[in-house]
Design a protein around this motif. Sequence first.
Motif: not given
Length: 151
Positions: A63-69
């Motif tokens: 349903v969703a995603l989060i991309e992080m650095i």
Amino acid sequence: MPHKYLFRRATPDDADAIRELVHAAYAKWVDIIQREPLPMRTDYRQAVTAHRIDLLYDDDQLVALIEMIPAVDHLLIENVAVRPSAQGAGHGRLLMRHADLLAQSMGLPGVRLYTNALFTENIRFYRRLGYRVDREEPFLDGALVHMSKRV
């Protein structure tokens, strides 16, 4: 029946599903900014190896995603995407809380993000979560709003 949420780290095998979800989530912004937002142009086969992308499943549905650095003094949120059919159900808050907890577990004092200045509903959402506007800068034919919060 309560929802069963699961976060899972993305792999290159997830690139097509990530691209599809991002395109669905960002489609509403194309008419507003008169171009595809940058997340719609990303090579997700490369991004899953260069960045941390965590996928959120609700009852076995992506349903969703989060991309992080991760950086030296903060965790940068590069992308937050929620499937349109799942928006308004709290998934965005769950993703943002996930980023806060990840930053804390990494010993980072804060989280940063940026968004298009025309994405006003996103800016309001981030403000409600405790983010403050740090600065605006020109970008392409518009402006980026840089925001941050301490965790």
